[in-house]
Design a protein around this motif. Structure first.
Motif, PDB file in Angstrom:
ATOM      1  N   MET A   1      37.443  37.828  37.456  1.00 46.25           N
ATOM      2  CA  MET A   1      36.064  38.319  37.495  1.00 46.25           C
ATOM      3  C   MET A   1      35.084  37.144  37.435  1.00 46.25           C
ATOM      4  O   MET A   1      34.066  37.126  38.131  1.00 46.25           O
ATOM      5  CB  MET A   1      35.791  39.274  36.321  1.00 46.25           C
ATOM      6  CG  MET A   1      36.542  40.583  36.384  1.00 46.25           C
ATOM      7  SD  MET A   1      36.015  41.603  37.765  1.00 46.25           S
ATOM      8  CE  MET A   1      34.449  42.160  37.163  1.00 46.25           C
ATOM      9  N   ASP A   2      35.407  36.151  36.595  1.00 45.76           N
ATOM     10  CA  ASP A   2      34.537  34.962  36.521  1.00 45.76           C
ATOM     11  C   ASP A   2      34.467  34.272  37.879  1.00 45.76           C
ATOM     12  O   ASP A   2      33.417  33.779  38.282  1.00 45.76           O
ATOM     13  CB  ASP A   2      35.065  33.963  35.470  1.00 45.76           C
ATOM     14  CG  ASP A   2      34.914  34.499  34.047  1.00 45.76           C
ATOM     15  OD1 ASP A   2      34.104  35.424  33.853  1.00 45.76           O
ATOM     16  OD2 ASP A   2      35.614  33.984  33.154  1.00 45.76           O
ATOM     17  N   ARG A   3      35.587  34.236  38.561  1.00 42.49           N
ATOM     18  CA  ARG A   3      35.578  33.599  39.890  1.00 42.49           C
ATOM     19  C   ARG A   3      34.782  34.427  40.893  1.00 42.49           C
ATOM     20  O   ARG A   3      34.080  33.892  41.741  1.00 42.49           O
ATOM     21  CB  ARG A   3      37.010  33.338  40.377  1.00 42.49           C
ATOM     22  CG  ARG A   3      37.690  32.189  39.625  1.00 42.49           C
ATOM     23  CD  ARG A   3      38.896  31.630  40.376  1.00 42.49           C
ATOM     24  NE  ARG A   3      39.952  32.585  40.588  1.00 42.49           N
ATOM     25  CZ  ARG A   3      40.207  33.189  41.742  1.00 42.49           C
ATOM     26  NH1 ARG A   3      39.494  32.929  42.814  1.00 42.49           N
ATOM     27  NH2 ARG A   3      41.183  34.060  41.835  1.00 42.49           N
ATOM     28  N   LEU A   4      34.872  35.766  40.774  1.00 39.17           N
ATOM     29  CA  LEU A   4      34.059  36.617  41.664  1.00 39.17           C
ATOM     30  C   LEU A   4      32.579  36.333  41.433  1.00 39.17           C
ATOM     31  O   LEU A   4      31.769  36.426  42.347  1.00 39.17           O
ATOM     32  CB  LEU A   4      34.335  38.107  41.405  1.00 39.17           C
ATOM     33  CG  LEU A   4      35.692  38.653  41.803  1.00 39.17           C
ATOM     34  CD1 LEU A   4      35.718  40.173  41.636  1.00 39.17           C
ATOM     35  CD2 LEU A   4      36.055  38.301  43.230  1.00 39.17           C
ATOM     36  N   ASN A   5      32.268  35.968  40.186  1.00 41.51           N
ATOM     37  CA  ASN A   5      30.870  35.682  39.852  1.00 41.51           C
ATOM     38  C   ASN A   5      30.476  34.232  40.139  1.00 41.51           C
ATOM     39  O   ASN A   5      29.415  33.787  39.720  1.00 41.51           O
ATOM     40  CB  ASN A   5      30.594  36.028  38.388  1.00 41.51           C
ATOM     41  CG  ASN A   5      30.554  37.542  38.194  1.00 41.51           C
ATOM     42  OD1 ASN A   5      30.020  38.255  39.045  1.00 41.51           O
ATOM     43  ND2 ASN A   5      31.124  38.030  37.108  1.00 41.51           N
ATOM     44  N   GLY A   6      31.355  33.492  40.794  1.00 48.30           N
ATOM     45  CA  GLY A   6      30.942  32.180  41.289  1.00 48.30           C
ATOM     46  C   GLY A   6      31.660  30.969  40.755  1.00 48.30           C
ATOM     47  O   GLY A   6      31.501  29.879  41.293  1.00 48.30           O
ATOM     48  N   LEU A   7      32.448  31.114  39.667  1.00 52.54           N
ATOM     49  CA  LEU A   7      33.149  29.925  39.160  1.00 52.54           C
ATOM     50  C   LEU A   7      34.341  29.595  40.065  1.00 52.54           C
ATOM     51  O   LEU A   7      34.918  30.487  40.684  1.00 52.54           O
ATOM     52  CB  LEU A   7      33.650  30.166  37.734  1.00 52.54           C
ATOM     53  CG  LEU A   7      32.610  30.292  36.618  1.00 52.54           C
ATOM     54  CD1 LEU A   7      33.311  30.332  35.262  1.00 52.54           C
ATOM     55  CD2 LEU A   7      31.632  29.116  36.651  1.00 52.54           C
ATOM     56  N   THR A   8      34.723  28.318  40.078  1.00 54.36           N
ATOM     57  CA  THR A   8      35.933  27.944  40.818  1.00 54.36           C
ATOM     58  C   THR A   8      37.121  27.971  39.854  1.00 54.36           C
ATOM     59  O   THR A   8      36.949  28.011  38.629  1.00 54.36           O
ATOM     60  CB  THR A   8      35.828  26.510  41.390  1.00 54.36           C
ATOM     61  OG1 THR A   8      35.753  25.594  40.282  1.00 54.36           O
ATOM     62  CG2 THR A   8      34.611  26.348  42.282  1.00 54.36           C
ATOM     63  N   TYR A   9      38.336  27.904  40.431  1.00 53.19           N
ATOM     64  CA  TYR A   9      39.568  27.866  39.620  1.00 53.19           C
ATOM     65  C   TYR A   9      39.501  26.689  38.656  1.00 53.19           C
ATOM     66  O   TYR A   9      39.854  26.812  37.477  1.00 53.19           O
ATOM     67  CB  TYR A   9      40.760  27.733  40.578  1.00 53.19           C
ATOM     68  CG  TYR A   9      42.117  27.651  39.934  1.00 53.19           C
ATOM     69  CD1 TYR A   9      42.785  28.793  39.483  1.00 53.19           C
ATOM     70  CD2 TYR A   9      42.777  26.427  39.801  1.00 53.19           C
ATOM     71  CE1 TYR A   9      44.049  28.722  38.912  1.00 53.19           C
ATOM     72  CE2 TYR A   9      44.041  26.340  39.236  1.00 53.19           C
ATOM     73  CZ  TYR A   9      44.671  27.484  38.794  1.00 53.19           C
ATOM     74  OH  TYR A   9      45.930  27.399  38.235  1.00 53.19           O
ATOM     75  N   GLU A  10      39.023  25.536  39.165  1.00 51.47           N
ATOM     76  CA  GLU A  10      38.953  24.345  38.313  1.00 51.47           C
ATOM     77  C   GLU A  10      37.928  24.520  37.189  1.00 51.47           C
ATOM     78  O   GLU A  10      38.149  24.088  36.066  1.00 51.47           O
ATOM     79  CB  GLU A  10      38.620  23.107  39.163  1.00 51.47           C
ATOM     80  CG  GLU A  10      39.817  22.633  39.973  1.00 51.47           C
ATOM     81  CD  GLU A  10      39.483  22.362  41.422  1.00 51.47           C
ATOM     82  OE1 GLU A  10      38.836  23.237  42.040  1.00 51.47           O
ATOM     83  OE2 GLU A  10      39.858  21.285  41.930  1.00 51.47           O
ATOM     84  N   GLN A  11      36.800  25.186  37.504  1.00 50.93           N
ATOM     85  CA  GLN A  11      35.785  25.419  36.461  1.00 50.93           C
ATOM     86  C   GLN A  11      36.317  26.375  35.388  1.00 50.93           C
ATOM     87  O   GLN A  11      36.077  26.171  34.195  1.00 50.93           O
ATOM     88  CB  GLN A  11      34.501  25.972  37.083  1.00 50.93           C
ATOM     89  CG  GLN A  11      33.700  24.902  37.824  1.00 50.93           C
ATOM     90  CD  GLN A  11      32.620  25.498  38.730  1.00 50.93           C
ATOM     91  OE1 GLN A  11      32.709  26.649  39.175  1.00 50.93           O
ATOM     92  NE2 GLN A  11      31.586  24.699  39.016  1.00 50.93           N
ATOM     93  N   VAL A  12      37.065  27.388  35.818  1.00 52.22           N
ATOM     94  CA  VAL A  12      37.658  28.328  34.848  1.00 52.22           C
ATOM     95  C   VAL A  12      38.606  27.570  33.927  1.00 52.22           C
ATOM     96  O   VAL A  12      38.584  27.745  32.698  1.00 52.22           O
ATOM     97  CB  VAL A  12      38.405  29.470  35.594  1.00 52.22           C
ATOM     98  CG1 VAL A  12      39.257  30.279  34.629  1.00 52.22           C
ATOM     99  CG2 VAL A  12      37.412  30.380  36.322  1.00 52.22           C
ATOM    100  N   ALA A  13      39.417  26.679  34.514  1.00 56.42           N
ATOM    101  CA  ALA A  13      40.377  25.904  33.716  1.00 56.42           C
ATOM    102  C   ALA A  13      39.639  24.980  32.749  1.00 56.42           C
ATOM    103  O   ALA A  13      40.024  24.856  31.580  1.00 56.42           O
ATOM    104  CB  ALA A  13      41.291  25.101  34.644  1.00 56.42           C
ATOM    105  N   ALA A  14      38.557  24.366  33.214  1.00 52.43           N
ATOM    106  CA  ALA A  14      37.805  23.430  32.366  1.00 52.43           C
ATOM    107  C   ALA A  14      37.183  24.138  31.165  1.00 52.43           C
ATOM    108  O   ALA A  14      36.936  23.521  30.126  1.00 52.43           O
ATOM    109  CB  ALA A  14      36.730  22.730  33.198  1.00 52.43           C
ATOM    110  N   ARG A  15      36.949  25.466  31.294  1.00 49.79           N
ATOM    111  CA  ARG A  15      36.373  26.218  30.160  1.00 49.79           C
ATOM    112  C   ARG A  15      37.449  26.735  29.202  1.00 49.79           C
ATOM    113  O   ARG A  15      37.193  27.591  28.362  1.00 49.79           O
ATOM    114  CB  ARG A  15      35.597  27.428  30.699  1.00 49.79           C
ATOM    115  CG  ARG A  15      34.391  27.037  31.510  1.00 49.79           C
ATOM    116  CD  ARG A  15      33.396  28.136  31.698  1.00 49.79           C
ATOM    117  NE  ARG A  15      33.942  29.492  31.793  1.00 49.79           N
ATOM    118  CZ  ARG A  15      33.196  30.579  31.841  1.00 49.79           C
ATOM    119  NH1 ARG A  15      31.876  30.469  31.804  1.00 49.79           N
ATOM    120  NH2 ARG A  15      33.734  31.775  31.937  1.00 49.79           N
TER     121      ARG A  15
END
Ligand SMILES: N=CN[C@@H](CCC(=O)O)C(=O)O
Ligand SMILES: [Zn+2]
Length: 404
Positions: free
Chosen positions: A89-103
């Motif tokens: 869902m976070d990616r649908l809202n614009g984050l990338t896979y790498e940004q999700v991992a960084a969080r």
């Protein structure tokens, strides 16, 4: 069992372990054929004009249907706990896979959940996924660890894989992937984690016979070339050949390093440099594309055409995992390879059967219609052609999955 009036597809001599380059366009076939199985193995086959006479306990009429080897999925992370729908869902809202991992999401998120979940529960969840992929035509499967990232967590995953191996009607290969990500505890001390993997985990895993291969996520922010070489060398000391995650987001020499160490496969390759293609030429390392991951993450598709046009082989696999490819459907993978990577249906089927079997060391067991190989077969519905596997994407084309 005697199958009659079948269109046999992907007939190969036992000596043929893979196909490469222009040979990938060819799918040897025999129309109007019979095939006899015994004790879970292919005993013989031939044209209907020479069909064995006499009484056969069981026969199956396959008129207007293709009988072919089941899919060989050489790259999966099918054993995991829970899911990562919220990250999606976070990616649908614009984050990338790498940004999700960084969080703090991504692999370490799955690792936390896996370590908190009882082994029996992980087994039950994974067994359902295994049953699903078998029903979709998968007849051989590789499964990685890598969501433990602790000694106990990795052993727990590998024990679940071993249990699935023992119970499944299909051959399964286990890969040790403790170098999947740096666990939070070690985020500032990679050397200490590598030491844990090499000095403590690997001897236990190998000693208990829990793995067939070793894998490393060779990627910026994960493990670099030096780490990858160290781990491949350590794996080799315990008799575990390498299958390496490489070039998913960045190309920086991992393919050549894997080839130098005799890796069985290099997987992902969404980013490909001419240097990588040259490194693979003349090697025994199978490049493996994972188009389900490209589809789900919206990253480039592996340039499969470049590899095949350079005379190389290619295998296709699902990468089934909770973060980058939550689907173990090889039919979808084959259709994506045709429509997004521009493989012909013949190339895609070769990549998803014969070459996939090679990429997990199962060439002598499955991947083609060959006397002596396992009876891991797909029987299609009526009027399915070779092209249907790419053209009729999303349609269920399989009538029966035969696993004995
Ligand atoms: N890239 C590394 N490993 C997996 C993803 C794992 C995850 O996100 O949980 C892959 O192959 O895509
Ligand atoms: Zn993977």
């Amino acid at each position: 069992m005697l199958y009659q009036n079948a269109h046999l597809l992907q007939i190969r001599p036992a000596s043929q372990q893979w196909v490469a380059g222009t040979d990938m366009r060819v799918l040897p076939e025999l129309k109007d054929a019979w095939l006899l199985t015994q004790n879970g193995r292919i005993k013989a086959f031939g044209p209907m004009s020479e069909c064995p006479q006499g009484h056969h306990e069981e026969t199956l009429d396959c008129t207007d249907r293709i009988l072919m080897p089941a899919w060989c999925d050489s790259h999966s992370h099918l054993v995991y706990a829970g899911n990562r729908e919220s990250e999606w869902m976070d990616r649908l809202n614009g984050l990338t896979y790498e940004q999700v991992a960084a969080r703090g999401g991504g692999i370490v998120n799955s690792a936390q959940l896996l370590n908190e979940t009882p082994e029996e529960e992980i087994y039950q969840q994974s067994k359902l996924r295994l049953q699903e992929v078998i029903s979709l035509g998968t007849g051989a499967l590789e499964i990685k660890s890598g969501y433990g990232l602790t000694l106990e967590g990795e052993l727990k995953m590998l024990r679940v894989i071993r249990r699935l191996k023992e119970e499944a009607p299909i051959p399964i290969r286990a890969t040790f992937l403790a170098a999947h990500a740096l666990p939070t505890r070690y985020k500032d001390d990679k050397a200490a984690y590598l030491q844990l993997v090499i000095d403590e985990m690997l001897p236990r895993v190998a000693g208990d016979g829990l793995a067939d291969y070793i894998d490393v996520f060779c990627e910026k922010g994960y493990f670099d070339i030096q780490d990858t070489e160290l781990l491949m060398e350590a794996g080799a000391r315990y008799g575990l050949p390498a299958k390496i995650h490489v070039n998913q987001f960045n190309a920086f020499g991992g393919v050549a390093a894997a080839v130098r160490h005799g890796a069985l496969s290099v997987d992902h390759l969404e980013e490909l440099d001419p240097v990588d293609v040259r490194a693979l030429a003349g090697s025994k390392t199978m490049p493996v594309a994972l188009p389900g991951c490209s589809f789900f993450l919206g990253i480039p598709y592996t340039p499969g055409r470049t590899l095949i046009d350079a005379g190389l082989p290619l295998a296709l696999a699902t990468d089934f995992n909770p973060g980058s490819a939550p689907s173990g459907n090889m039919n979808l993978v084959v259709a994506l390879a045709c429509n997004k990577m521009k493989l012909t249906p013949e190339e895609a089927i070769n990549a998803a059967t014969l070459n996939g079997a090679y990429a997990m060391g199962l060439s002598s067991e499955t991947g083609s219609i060959t006397v002596g190989k396992r009876t891991n077969l797909i029987l299609t519905k009526r009027n399915v052609s070779v092209s249907s596997f790419g053209y009729r994407f999303g349609s269920p084309l399989i009538q029966q999955v035969i696993e004995q």
